[in-house]
Design a protein around this motif. Sequence first.
Motif, PDB file in Angstrom:
ATOM      1  N   MET A  59     -93.604  37.407   7.572  1.00  0.00           N
ATOM      2  CA  MET A  59     -93.280  37.040   8.958  1.00  0.00           C
ATOM      3  C   MET A  59     -92.033  36.054   9.090  1.00  0.00           C
ATOM      4  SD  MET A  59     -95.755  34.735  11.421  1.00  0.00           S
ATOM      5  CE  MET A  59     -97.157  35.879  11.313  1.00  0.00           C
ATOM      6  N   LEU A  60     -91.237  36.396  10.072  1.00  0.00           N
ATOM      7  CA  LEU A  60     -89.909  35.541  10.142  1.00  0.00           C
ATOM      8  C   LEU A  60     -90.449  34.312  10.869  1.00  0.00           C
ATOM      9  CD1 LEU A  60     -87.850  38.560  12.063  1.00  0.00           C
ATOM     10  CD2 LEU A  60     -87.346  37.380   9.867  1.00  0.00           C
ATOM     11  N   GLN A  61     -89.796  33.221  10.532  1.00  0.00           N
ATOM     12  CA  GLN A  61     -89.910  31.801  10.926  1.00  0.00           C
ATOM     13  C   GLN A  61     -89.022  31.663  12.207  1.00  0.00           C
ATOM     14  OE1 GLN A  61     -92.492  30.079   9.329  1.00  0.00           O
ATOM     15  NE2 GLN A  61     -92.428  31.902   8.183  1.00  0.00           N
ATOM     16  N   GLU A  62     -89.805  30.906  13.249  1.00  0.00           N
ATOM     17  CA  GLU A  62     -89.046  30.579  14.305  1.00  0.00           C
ATOM     18  C   GLU A  62     -88.529  29.108  14.249  1.00  0.00           C
ATOM     19  OE1 GLU A  62     -91.417  31.301  17.767  1.00  0.00           O
ATOM     20  OE2 GLU A  62     -91.635  33.348  17.387  1.00  0.00           O
ATOM     21  N   ARG A  63     -87.358  29.058  13.675  1.00  0.00           N
ATOM     22  CA  ARG A  63     -86.554  27.840  13.412  1.00  0.00           C
ATOM     23  C   ARG A  63     -85.282  27.829  13.850  1.00  0.00           C
ATOM     24  NH1 ARG A  63     -86.147  25.829   7.599  1.00  0.00           N
ATOM     25  NH2 ARG A  63     -84.401  24.861   8.342  1.00  0.00           N
ATOM     26  N   ILE A  64     -84.544  26.910  13.951  1.00  0.00           N
ATOM     27  CA  ILE A  64     -83.026  26.930  14.550  1.00  0.00           C
ATOM     28  C   ILE A  64     -82.229  27.448  13.237  1.00  0.00           C
ATOM     29  CG2 ILE A  64     -81.130  25.662  15.196  1.00  0.00           C
ATOM     30  CD1 ILE A  64     -83.385  26.111  17.250  1.00  0.00           C
ATOM     31  N   GLU A  65     -81.516  28.532  13.472  1.00  0.00           N
ATOM     32  CA  GLU A  65     -80.418  29.112  12.588  1.00  0.00           C
ATOM     33  C   GLU A  65     -79.020  29.247  13.274  1.00  0.00           C
ATOM     34  OE1 GLU A  65     -81.264  29.637   9.409  1.00  0.00           O
ATOM     35  OE2 GLU A  65     -83.331  30.068   9.499  1.00  0.00           O
ATOM     36  N   PRO A  66     -77.976  28.914  12.474  1.00  0.00           N
ATOM     37  CA  PRO A  66     -76.827  28.934  13.350  1.00  0.00           C
ATOM     38  C   PRO A  66     -76.459  30.250  13.574  1.00  0.00           C
ATOM     39  CG  PRO A  66     -76.704  27.806  11.044  1.00  0.00           C
ATOM     40  CD  PRO A  66     -78.216  28.376  11.198  1.00  0.00           C
ATOM     41  N   ALA A  67     -76.894  31.294  13.026  1.00  0.00           N
ATOM     42  CA  ALA A  67     -76.409  32.489  13.589  1.00  0.00           C
ATOM     43  C   ALA A  67     -77.172  32.827  14.984  1.00  0.00           C
ATOM     44  CB  ALA A  67     -76.874  33.608  12.530  1.00  0.00           C
ATOM     45  N   TRP A  68     -78.287  32.314  15.206  1.00  0.00           N
ATOM     46  CA  TRP A  68     -79.027  32.642  16.590  1.00  0.00           C
ATOM     47  C   TRP A  68     -78.324  31.782  17.649  1.00  0.00           C
ATOM     48  CZ3 TRP A  68     -84.399  32.270  13.843  1.00  0.00           C
ATOM     49  CH2 TRP A  68     -84.666  33.418  12.934  1.00  0.00           C
ATOM     50  N   ILE A  69     -77.892  30.597  17.309  1.00  0.00           N
ATOM     51  CA  ILE A  69     -77.183  29.607  18.333  1.00  0.00           C
ATOM     52  C   ILE A  69     -75.940  30.524  18.529  1.00  0.00           C
ATOM     53  CG2 ILE A  69     -76.075  27.554  18.810  1.00  0.00           C
ATOM     54  CD1 ILE A  69     -77.668  26.147  16.714  1.00  0.00           C
ATOM     55  N   ASP A  70     -75.324  31.041  17.782  1.00  0.00           N
ATOM     56  CA  ASP A  70     -74.193  31.921  17.876  1.00  0.00           C
ATOM     57  C   ASP A  70     -74.376  32.884  18.741  1.00  0.00           C
ATOM     58  OD1 ASP A  70     -72.605  30.229  16.191  1.00  0.00           O
ATOM     59  OD2 ASP A  70     -72.583  31.786  14.383  1.00  0.00           O
ATOM     60  N   ALA A  71     -75.470  33.758  18.818  1.00  0.00           N
ATOM     61  CA  ALA A  71     -75.708  34.708  19.684  1.00  0.00           C
ATOM     62  C   ALA A  71     -76.221  34.264  21.099  1.00  0.00           C
ATOM     63  CB  ALA A  71     -77.235  35.261  19.064  1.00  0.00           C
ATOM     64  N   PHE A  72     -76.619  33.267  21.259  1.00  0.00           N
ATOM     65  CA  PHE A  72     -76.801  32.647  22.461  1.00  0.00           C
ATOM     66  C   PHE A  72     -75.538  32.313  23.067  1.00  0.00           C
ATOM     67  CE2 PHE A  72     -81.437  32.709  21.532  1.00  0.00           C
ATOM     68  CZ  PHE A  72     -82.022  32.492  22.975  1.00  0.00           C
ATOM     69  N   GLU A  73     -74.726  31.828  22.313  1.00  0.00           N
ATOM     70  CA  GLU A  73     -73.369  31.253  22.920  1.00  0.00           C
ATOM     71  C   GLU A  73     -72.540  32.412  23.157  1.00  0.00           C
ATOM     72  OE1 GLU A  73     -69.236  29.319  21.380  1.00  0.00           O
ATOM     73  OE2 GLU A  73     -71.069  29.085  20.039  1.00  0.00           O
ATOM     74  N   ALA A  74     -72.738  33.368  22.538  1.00  0.00           N
ATOM     75  CA  ALA A  74     -71.951  34.849  23.062  1.00  0.00           C
ATOM     76  C   ALA A  74     -72.502  35.437  24.183  1.00  0.00           C
ATOM     77  CB  ALA A  74     -72.249  35.763  21.776  1.00  0.00           C
ATOM     78  N   VAL A  75     -73.877  35.521  24.437  1.00  0.00           N
ATOM     79  CA  VAL A  75     -74.468  35.809  25.948  1.00  0.00           C
ATOM     80  C   VAL A  75     -73.876  34.991  26.919  1.00  0.00           C
ATOM     81  CG1 VAL A  75     -76.448  36.085  26.923  1.00  0.00           C
ATOM     82  CG2 VAL A  75     -76.180  37.039  24.835  1.00  0.00           C
ATOM     83  N   LEU A  76     -74.014  33.571  26.656  1.00  0.00           N
ATOM     84  CA  LEU A  76     -73.547  32.621  27.495  1.00  0.00           C
ATOM     85  C   LEU A  76     -71.972  32.776  28.094  1.00  0.00           C
ATOM     86  CD1 LEU A  76     -75.649  29.519  27.053  1.00  0.00           C
ATOM     87  CD2 LEU A  76     -76.253  31.268  28.498  1.00  0.00           C
ATOM     88  N   ARG A  77     -71.167  33.097  27.035  1.00  0.00           N
ATOM     89  CA  ARG A  77     -69.817  33.225  27.395  1.00  0.00           C
ATOM     90  C   ARG A  77     -69.760  34.622  28.218  1.00  0.00           C
ATOM     91  NH1 ARG A  77     -66.042  30.188  24.525  1.00  0.00           N
ATOM     92  NH2 ARG A  77     -66.591  29.189  22.843  1.00  0.00           N
ATOM     93  N   ARG A  78     -70.155  35.700  27.843  1.00  0.00           N
ATOM     94  CA  ARG A  78     -70.343  37.034  28.596  1.00  0.00           C
ATOM     95  C   ARG A  78     -70.793  36.571  30.021  1.00  0.00           C
ATOM     96  NH1 ARG A  78     -68.865  41.584  26.167  1.00  0.00           N
ATOM     97  NH2 ARG A  78     -69.591  42.783  27.931  1.00  0.00           N
ATOM     98  N   CYS A  79     -71.706  35.742  30.307  1.00  0.00           N
ATOM     99  CA  CYS A  79     -72.074  35.307  31.642  1.00  0.00           C
ATOM    100  C   CYS A  79     -71.087  34.305  32.277  1.00  0.00           C
ATOM    101  CB  CYS A  79     -73.456  34.569  31.757  1.00  0.00           C
ATOM    102  SG  CYS A  79     -74.917  35.946  31.003  1.00  0.00           S
TER     103      CYS A  79
END
Length: 350
Positions: free
Chosen positions: A1-21
């Motif tokens: 099972m994948l863990q739900e914790r903060i990972e740098p790559a996932w912050i990067d993904a959210f940042e990429a979406v917010l930039r596109r917004c």
Amino acid sequence: MLQERIEPAWIDAFEAVLRRCALQPQDTVAILGETQSRPVLIELARLAAARLGARPFVLTLPSVFGAVGEPVTRSTGASPAIQQLGPVIAALQASALVIDCTVEGLMHAPELPVILQGNGTTQPRIVYVSNEHPEALARLLPDDATEARVKEHVKRLRGAKAMRVTSVAGTDLSISLQGAVVGGNWGSTTRPGTLTHWPGGLVLAFPAAGSVSGRLVLAEGDVNLTFKRYLERAITLTIENDYVTAIDGGGVDAELLRSYFAAWGEKDAYAVSHVGYGLNDAARWDSMALYDKRDFNGTELRAFAGNFLYSTGANETAGRYTRGHFDWPMRGCTVALDGTVVVDAGKVVV
């Protein structure tokens, strides 16, 4: 099972979406959650917005549950969490961007139109972060090619008068697009007064009343997203003037369908909500097999390229409001707009 914790790559993904917004420094960002939201999504949204110099704040509302004896509501696109609370609506109206981390999302929520109108000074845009594990979101970042493809197919859908859907499994569905509300989603938005969802990559039409008739065959391997289940036996639905009037098929898949439809006790639960097709080459039909149900919401399955998506439930265009909802992404269908094929046996033509 994948863990739900903060990972740098996932912050990067959210940042990429917010930039596109088109999020800008000092923009006010409302992060809307509820007590049953994934905490990791709210935190990733907050960290990414802060990275970009925006001013985020978090609104966490109590989750709303049905009365005793009511069926469980899933996959509706209509979060009930706001409950018409004026201060919440006002806070969202006054934000440049709303990051919607509610479980079901605000797409069909009754408060959405007034939120998107803004407050006369600010008009927000909303990005619904689908209730997925962050790993799935990071795999499905919006991109220029998908955006361009969706925009092109929105033009085609808006310009068409009729859709016909057929398949070797026996589907033969006629859909009038006269008076339909048509839209598309590619996972980001820069325009005030609009809503998008991440992941994206599909086009949809909400037909007017009395627009859909024919036969819909849910074949083996098609998906019942409400139950997060691949079908193992075919089910044939007879659709007359928008409504499912017969459910033919044996086995547990058909029995589950009949049972859940009937549990609502609402005729409109059997009616069409929306129709459309997926355009996202990065989305995968087989991905659902790799996640536990609690990790997975299924927006990827709505968007995988070449699927025909048929949904029952609420349809504001037709003046129907109901709590029951099914989404069925179907493989191997041919979709034609005014006789021109846009999806050929499950493959997008262009």
